[in-house]
Scaffold this active site. Structure first.
Site, short mmCIF file in Angstrom:
data_model
loop_
_atom_site.label_atom_id
_atom_site.label_comp_id
_atom_site.label_asym_id
_atom_site.label_seq_id
_atom_site.Cartn_x
_atom_site.Cartn_y
_atom_site.Cartn_z
N ASP A 59 -43.70 -81.23 -5.75
CA ASP A 59 -44.17 -80.23 -4.58
C ASP A 59 -45.37 -80.65 -4.12
OD1 ASP A 59 -44.53 -77.54 -3.96
OD2 ASP A 59 -46.05 -77.30 -5.70
N ALA B 186 -48.79 -78.11 -2.50
CA ALA B 186 -49.80 -77.26 -2.90
C ALA B 186 -49.97 -76.88 -4.38
CB ALA B 186 -49.88 -76.21 -2.20
N ALA C 239 -50.90 -61.98 -4.58
CA ALA C 239 -50.32 -62.94 -3.68
C ALA C 239 -49.77 -64.15 -4.49
CB ALA C 239 -51.41 -63.58 -2.75
N MET D 265 -45.27 -67.22 -5.65
CA MET D 265 -45.54 -68.41 -5.03
C MET D 265 -44.31 -69.39 -5.56
SD MET D 265 -47.81 -70.04 -3.63
CE MET D 265 -49.18 -69.23 -3.44
N LYS E 140 -42.09 -69.03 2.44
CA LYS E 140 -43.08 -67.88 3.13
C LYS E 140 -42.27 -66.78 3.50
CE LYS E 140 -45.85 -70.49 1.07
NZ LYS E 140 -45.94 -70.25 -0.27
N HIS F 143 -41.64 -65.16 0.32
CA HIS F 143 -42.76 -64.79 -0.37
C HIS F 143 -43.16 -63.41 0.16
CE1 HIS F 143 -46.60 -66.55 -2.20
NE2 HIS F 143 -46.43 -65.22 -2.33
N ARG G 65 -36.21 -72.84 -2.49
CA ARG G 65 -35.95 -72.55 -3.92
C ARG G 65 -35.86 -70.90 -4.02
NH1 ARG G 65 -42.32 -75.15 -3.66
NH2 ARG G 65 -41.67 -77.06 -3.81
N ASP H 285 -45.60 -76.79 -9.52
CA ASP H 285 -46.82 -75.88 -10.48
C ASP H 285 -46.03 -74.32 -10.38
OD1 ASP H 285 -47.50 -75.73 -7.35
OD2 ASP H 285 -48.92 -74.33 -8.09
#
Length: 280
Positions: A22, A24, A55, A59, A63, A66, A171, A197
């Site tokens: 990944d 970020a 927020a 994650m 987006k 999200h 994902r 993460d």
């Protein structure tokens, strides 16, 4: 580190062939602030306040997904309803995404610094003949802004998949991870490791049939800048690591590390398990 129960198969000669990272919170952007802060600002532009903790909950997703997940999240959904008199619709998600995307493109470079150890770990993997893949919840227009900055800092991968590159989607499905398998010419998917993460990122790796390594301290689950984390007392850092690790293990991570700098030990353990005929 957590260790999963083994399943036996024929030994996988040569050990790990590829690691799919990944971005970020894993390789760059300690604390994973680029996606979260921009989402907060995008919602603020529509008169709806969301917290950093809110927020962070979805994650790892693409987006658009999200934003949709945030709109359905208790608290956020109530404030949206109060502001607009109706639940968030897919059309609202489209509008928010259109506002979010230029902000993300503009600001991703501010959060592109490699996490300590990332450049050295990638170099060490390459020296062992391991291929370096990657995928992300960022769309391609953001990835194209991020990659040159990362490369200038010495962080170069062999392949990258953005969340809108593949018709199947992102994902928690396996498609981005598996695109790396094809592009990198990996001969055995059980010789691949997904490092992430987020919970959706771990789910992605598992769905693709890979070993998974969760990143706790530098990622979304702890969600602190490096300086903020370093300023905490040791026992508080340990508590936060334990909480983040528990979440990632519950998602199915085979191992959990603090940051990418700790990855070589996990790779060595996976190599040993492959040699014994174990598989993800």
């Amino acid at each position: 580190m957590g260790i999963s129960r083994p399943r036996r198969a024929a030994p996988c000669e040569g050990g790990v062939q590829a690691v799919v990272f990944d971005w970020a919170g894993t390789m760059v952007d300690f604390g994973s602030f680029a996606p979260t802060q921009v989402l907060i600002d995008a919602f603020e532009g529509f008169g709806v306040r969301i917290s950093l903790a809110e927020a962070r909950v979805p994650m790892g997703l693409a987006k658009w997904d999200h934003i949709q997940a945030l709109g359905r999240q208790e608290g956020v959904a109530q404030r949206w309803q109060q502001r607009f008199g109706a639940p968030m619709t897919d059309s609202d998600v489209d509008t928010l995404y259109s506002a979010f995307l230029p902000l993300q493109v503009e600001r991703v470079g501010q959060y592109s610094a490699p996490i300590a150890g990332a450049v050295d770990v990638l170099a060490a993997l390459r020296a062992q003949g391991v291929k370096i893949g990657s995928c992300t919840g960022y769309p391609r227009v953001v990835v194209d802004r991020l990659l040159p900055r990362a490369a200038a800092d010495g962080l170069v991968v062999d392949h990258v998949v953005a969340t809108d590159d593949l018709p199947a989607g992102g994902r928690p499905g396996p498609w981005m991870a598996l695109d790396n398998v094809v592009a990198l010419g990996v001969t055995d998917v059980r010789a691949c490791v997904k490092v992430d993460d987020t919970v959706p990122g771990i789910a992605e790796g598992l769905a693709a049939g890979m070993w998974t390594v969760g990143v706790a301290l530098s990622g979304n689950e702890v969600g602190l800048a490096e300086q903020e984390l370093a300023a905490l007392p040791q026992d508080e850092r340990e508590r936060r690591f334990d909480a983040a690790a528990a979440t990632l293990r519950a998602a199915g991570a085979h191992y959990v590390i603090g940051t990418i700098a700790d990855l070589p030990e996990a790779i060595a353990r996976i190599d040993a398990r492959l040699a014994r005929g174990e598989r993800p």
